[in-house]
Design a protein around this motif. Structure first.
Motif, short mmCIF file in Angstrom:
data_model
loop_
_atom_site.label_atom_id
_atom_site.label_comp_id
_atom_site.label_asym_id
_atom_site.label_seq_id
_atom_site.Cartn_x
_atom_site.Cartn_y
_atom_site.Cartn_z
N GLY A 299 0.72 -1.53 -0.43
CA GLY A 299 0.23 0.53 -0.35
C GLY A 299 0.75 0.96 0.29
N THR A 300 0.53 1.94 0.86
CA THR A 300 1.35 4.24 0.65
C THR A 300 1.85 4.00 1.91
OG1 THR A 300 -0.65 4.82 1.96
CG2 THR A 300 -0.05 4.70 -0.73
N THR A 301 2.34 2.82 2.66
CA THR A 301 2.71 2.86 4.03
C THR A 301 4.04 3.33 3.58
OG1 THR A 301 1.54 0.82 5.00
CG2 THR A 301 3.54 1.75 5.93
N SER A 302 4.52 4.68 4.76
CA SER A 302 5.59 4.55 4.38
C SER A 302 7.02 4.38 5.73
CB SER A 302 4.71 6.31 4.57
OG SER A 302 4.29 6.77 5.25
N VAL A 303 6.74 4.13 6.27
CA VAL A 303 6.98 3.45 7.39
C VAL A 303 8.86 2.97 7.64
CG1 VAL A 303 7.36 2.52 9.97
CG2 VAL A 303 5.43 3.40 9.35
N LEU B 223 0.02 3.59 14.36
CA LEU B 223 1.02 4.01 14.18
C LEU B 223 0.97 5.06 12.75
CD1 LEU B 223 3.61 1.81 14.79
CD2 LEU B 223 2.60 2.77 16.45
N GLU B 224 -0.01 4.84 11.93
CA GLU B 224 -0.33 5.47 10.35
C GLU B 224 -1.33 5.08 10.09
OE1 GLU B 224 2.79 6.83 7.17
OE2 GLU B 224 2.44 4.40 7.29
N ALA B 225 -1.92 5.88 9.48
CA ALA B 225 -3.47 6.21 9.06
C ALA B 225 -3.34 6.50 7.61
CB ALA B 225 -4.64 6.10 10.16
#
Length: 1068
Positions: free
Chosen positions: A986-990, A1028-1030
């Motif tokens: 997906g677009t997870t940037s971690v 943590l991220e959304a």
């Protein structure tokens, strides 16, 4: 007309399908009104036929015009003052009036009255000229009649539009639109589930039939969605505009359609519909239907759907001349009866395909039910559990899901909604809408077919087909039950009607499969007729209430809580054929009072030590005394007059742990086909008379741990197909006579730890397909003659670690046909592979702690789809030729402790879908791994030496499962950076994890809906969570499992139901 008088010799060919035929005299109106009308028709989306713009060189123009006239849906005749001077115009008009298709007259500077009296008006002079040129009176009369008929049709007159030709052409175009078949889509269900993939498959079938006429059959049980699927396909072709004209003919299922006479109301109505849809012809009689139907070919390719055909003549009366249809036409037939379709397709000798319409899977069933019950894709949280139970009760049948879902829609707001929903499954079995569909199919069976259907639904569902056939054959001359005289024929008919299906469980067993609702129907009908009492509680009640009669044929008390019975309980059923008693129950009394016609007896866990005295076994075809730990022998000395079982096919004595031997008279059971002695731990030997069982096909001796050998007479049991000796731990050898079993297909000696050798005579087993010899730790060699087993498809050998099991002498005919080869702890397999003899090999499993390398010839196994290399502890590398395995789909490398690298040619595995590397010493993955465009699963576990992951992993756009576990620091390997850009991530940037998480040792990422294993993984998490991220693509959460002290990082997408998810497991 469609060409000038002077253009009769012009050449042309019809190269497209035309909607409108423009009949006119060129010199009068071609350059003016007709040219403008043609342009207006084209702007409106029609394909008009004119001469100058429509004809092409190649064929005589006259033939092309005739063809265009035949294919056109609507004819427009433009009558001008000199129209009648053209014989071509008049001949075309005659053909148009005879075609039965709509004709639109346009009177341009003439009046309708001029056509009625041609001898006095503007056409008089033209007819005189024709007469002077020798036109016959018959021809002149044809023209006169055609003009007169045209005058009687409501027409457009140019005088009425005061020379406003623009308005006139608009009105003509509107009339053409009204009369042109539109191929409108048919009504479909507002909410459709699982249709797209089914429709796509059927459309592909239709497209693949080639340029000729083709037939597509949609066959399935009642209520499964055949009509819905046919409508979906029909509407697809409407949108695609592939066919000139289309029609959807629905035969309604009622008593009126049983009459297929030509004059029948339903026949007449559907014939009228077909002619109107395909030809735009309205006719009130069926007498000339055949002649009209032949004209359909002139239209061009058509689509005809005939829905719900249950008799061949129903189809034939509607579609009488299949071979006369225009090439490219398609016919779709839906039916519950496969034989109807087979007859239609077989008699036509046309290209044809069959699509079996199956029930919905679990996900589809939930979607369809939830929509009708909740108007949503998912059930509300408080209804999830009970909704799941209702869906399971519907068994994937769309009709049941819709009916029950709809009936429960309003129940959610009732005060007693919980009770109503809990009764839903029961309501399903009582719903007349569902039962009506299923009962209708049953009512139209013949008497033998009804008998067989009830037997299958009540007695034999999920049982072996062969034992049921023996049961029916034993009743061929039975006067008490009526019997099924031709069971194969009756079974074929039931299968064709989709009431019963036959499923191959494995290469040795086929069983019956019946939809749950049909089972309910059959059991209800059997109970009502007092013939079959098969539900445990129902059967128990029938005994307690004395409901059994001389009509009762079957009684199954399995599931009953009653444990004590009297023989008198069964005395009122003198014709009982089928009896199943509760496991471990006691029956007291004189067994001579029990029916002498019993064919099937199941009495597991019998407390007696032998067969009950007085029980008549002469008609038995199946006897199941399994798990009877007290049973020491079949007969006592006082029963010595019994001479075996004269009609028995199946004898199940499995887990009768007190049996030490079988009586010699067992050899007189000449029809015995299955002898099951599995788990008879005390059985030491088989009698020599075993060789007399010429029809014995299956001999099961698994876990007979006291059995030391088989008698030499076993070779005389020439009908044996399967011999299972697995886990016979005291078995030391096999008799040489085993080589006489020419029909033997399977020999299983797995876990025969005392077996030291396999006899050389095994090479004579020309039909042996499967040999299991795994974990035979005393086996020191296989005879070279095994290479003569020319039918061998599956070989699984696990021998003594010290021996060299294989040598050059084993290379023989067998190896060229092997599909699966599993070699564990078998020395010498390297020499086998070196020969490259495995031409058909699909699966190869290798385990050998001594092998250091694999031969380059492994690349010659071009048919290999799965390669498993495990516990090859000294193996250091794979050969470069492994990249030549273009068909390989699965590669598993496990516990190869010294395997340090993979070849650069790994990227050549263009079909690879799953790659698993576990507990290997691999330091890095080759960059060529990024070339595995089809890879969907990549799992790496316990590879402690693995360094940074190659960035080429980003090229694996099809990856759906990625696991990195116990291979060191996930961050140090760059996993979080490497996954950036992959669709599954997906677009997870971690790219960096908070220090508070500690060392992350495991990463799991899923790009599809979670599988069962992953779902269990989530359920095990008990503790706290933190987002943590959304973003718009999903969210990232950290889950801390208090029970294990492990933190998991989870990514879940929101665009679908868990589009992608990832779990980071943190070691503590």
């Amino acid at each position: 007309m469609a060409m000038n008088d002077c253009e009769a010799s012009t050449s042309g060919a019809v190269t497209e399908n035309y909607d409108v035929f423009l009949n006119h005299r060129g010199p009068d109106v071609k350059a003016t009104f007709v040219a403008h009308l043609e342009d207006a028709l084209r702007c409106a989306g029609f394909r008009p036929f004119l001469d100058a713009r429509s004809l092409m060189k190649g064929n005589p123009a006259l033939k092309s015009i005739d063809q265009a006239l035949d294919v056109a849906k609507v004819h427009v005749a433009v009558l001008s003052k000199r129209y009648a001077e053209s014989k071509y115009c008049l001949n075309e008009l005659v053909a148009m009036m005879r075609s039965g298709k709509p004709v639109i007259p346009v009177f341009y500077d003439v009046e309708p009255v001029d056509l009625r009296w041609v001898e006095n008006g503007p056409f008089a002079e033209a007819f005189l000229k024709h007469k002077s040129k020798g036109r016959t009176q018959k021809k002149l009369q044809e023209w006169t009649d055609a003009l007169g008929a045209l005058a009687g049709i409501t027409a457009f007159c140019s005088a009425d539009y005061k020379r406003d030709e623009a308005k006139l052409k608009q009105e003509v175009v509107k009339e053409v639109a009204r009369l042109t078949p539109s191929n409108d889509p048919v009504d479909v269900e507002p909410y459709r589930v699982g249709l797209q993939r089914r429709a796509n498959a059927c459309i592909q079938m239709a497209d693949n039939m080639g340029a000729g006429t083709g037939i597509l059959g949609l066959v399935g049980m009642g209520g499964v969605g055949k009509t819905t699927l046919a409508r979906e396909i029909y509407n697809h072709f409407v949108a695609e505009k592939k066919f000139r004209n289309m029609t959807f003919l629905a035969i309604h299922r009622d008593s009126s359609t049983l009459d297929v006479e030509v004059g029948s109301t339903w026949v007449r109505e559907l014939q009228k519909q077909l002619l109107w849809d395909l030809l735009r012809v309205q006719t009130s009689t069926s007498n000339d239907y055949s002649s009209w139907f032949r004209k359909v070919a002139s239209v061009g390719p058509v689509l005809i759907v005939v829905d719900n055909v249950y008799k061949l003549n129903q189809f034939e009366v509607l579609v009488p001349f299949l071979s006369d249809l225009h090439p490219g036409s398609r016919i779709i037939v839906t039916s519950r009866d496969r034989s109807v379709y087979n007859n239609v397709a077989g008699r036509s000798k046309l290209e044809h395909c069959l699509y079996d319409v199956s029930t919905l899977d679990v996900e589809e069933s939930n979607l369809l039910f939830n929509w009708h019950a909740f108007q949503a894709d998912e059930a509300p949280e408080e209804f999830e559990g009970v909704a799941k139970e209702v869906v399971e009760g519907c068994g994937g049948l769309p009709l049941a899901l819709k009916v029950i879902g709809s009936s429960l829609f309003d129940a959610r707001w009732d005060d007693d909604s919980e009770a109503i929903w809990l009764e839903a499954v029961h309501a399903l079995r009582q719903n007349p809408d569902v039962k009506g569909v299923l009962k209708w199919s049953y009512d139209h069976l013949s008497k033998p077919e009804k008998h067989m259907f009830l037997d299958i639904a009540c007695l034999f569902c999920n049982r072996g087909v062969e034992e049921a056939l023996v049961y029916w054959r034993s009743c061929e001359d039975c006067t008490s039950c009526g019997g099924v005289r031709y069971p194969q024929t009756a079974l074929r008919n039931l299968k064709n009607k989709n009431l019963v299906s036959v499923v191959r469980v494995n290469c040795f067993l086929t069983t019956f499969k019946v939809h749950d609702l049909l089972i309910d129907l059959g059991q209800e009908l059997g109970k009502k007729a007092k013939k079959h009492f098969v539900n445990g509680s129902v059967a128990e009640a029938s005994i307690m209430m004395k409901q059994g009669t001389n009509k009762t044929l079957a009684l199954s008390l399995v599931g009953s809580r009653k444990r004590k019975f009297e023989v008198e309980d069964f005395a009122s059923m003198p014709n009982l054929h089928f009896l199943e008693l509760p496991d471990g129950c006691v029956v007291n009394g004189d067994f001579r009072r029990i029916s002498t016609k019993i064919r099937w007896l199941r009495w597991r866990g019998i407390v007696l030590d032998c067969i009950p005295l007085g029980l008549d076994v002469s008609c038995l075809t199946s006897l199941d005394f399994s798990r009877s730990t007290n049973l020491a022998s079949l007969w006592t000395e006082s029963q010595g007059n019994l001479k075996g079982f004269p009609n028995i096919l199946s004898l199940n004595l499995s887990h009768c742990t007190s049996i030490t031997k079988l009586p010699d008279c067992i050899g007189q059971s000449s029809h015995l086909g299955v002898l099951d002695l599995e788990g008879c731990y005390k059985l030491k030997m088989l009698p020599n008379s075993i060789g007399q069982l010429q029809e014995l096909k299956t001999l099961r001796l698994e876990s007979c741990r006291s059995l030391k050998g088989l008698p030499e007479s076993i070779g005389q049991a020439s009908g044996l197909h399967h011999v299972n000796l697995s886990e016979c731990t005291k078995l030391k050898k096999l008799p040489e006579s085993i080589g006489q079993l020419q029909l033997l297909q399977l020999l299983d000696v797995n876990l025969c730890t005392s077996l030291a050798a396999i006899p050389a005579s095994i090479g004579a087993l020309s039909n042996l397909e499967i040999l299991y010899a795994s974990c035979c730790t005393s086996l020191v060699k296989l005879p070279p003659s095994i290479g003569l087993c020319s039918s061998l498809r599956w070989l699984n050998v696990g021998a003594s670690a010290e021996c060299q099991t294989f040598s050059d002498g084993h290379i023989g005919e067998a190896w060229s046909r092997l599909r699966t080869l599993q070699l564990r702890k078998c020395g010498g397999f390297g020499s086998l592979l070196a020969y490259g003899a495995f031409k058909s090999l699909g699966t190869l499993t290798l385990e050998d702690s001594t092998v250091t390398e694999l031969p380059e010839s492994i690349g010659l196994l071009m048919g290999l789809t799965m390669l498993i290399i495990e516990a090859c502890e000294r193996l250091q590398c794979l050969p470069n030729s492994i990249g030549d395995l273009k068909g390989l789909e699965i590669l598993r490398l496990t516990h190869c402790d010294n395997l340090k690298r993979l070849p650069k040619t790994l990227g050549g595995l263009t079909s690879l879908e799953n790659l698993c590397i576990e507990t290997c010493s691999i330091r890095k993955l080759p960059r060529s791994i990024g070339q595995l465009s089809g890879l969907r699963g990549l799992e790496i576990e316990g590879c402690k030496n693995l360094q940074k992951l190659p960035t080429s992993i980003r090229n694996l756009k099809g990856l759906r499962r990625f696991m990195l576990r116990d291979c060191g620091s996930v961050e140090a390997m760059g996993a979080l950076t490497t996954l950036q850009g992959l669709p599954m991530w997906g677009t997870t940037s971690v790219t960096e994890l908070p220090a508070s998480l500690g060392l992350v040792s495991t990463l799991l990422a899923y790009g599809d809906v979670l599988d069962d294993d992953m779902d269990q993984f989530y359920r095990g998490v008990v503790g706290t969570s933190q987002v943590l991220e959304a973003d718009e693509s999903g969210f990232l959460k950290a889950y801390h499992d208090e029970s294990s002290g492990v933190t998991r990082l989870v990514r879940v997408g929101v665009n679908q139901k868990q589009v992608s998810s990832a779990v980071l497991q943190v070691g503590v």
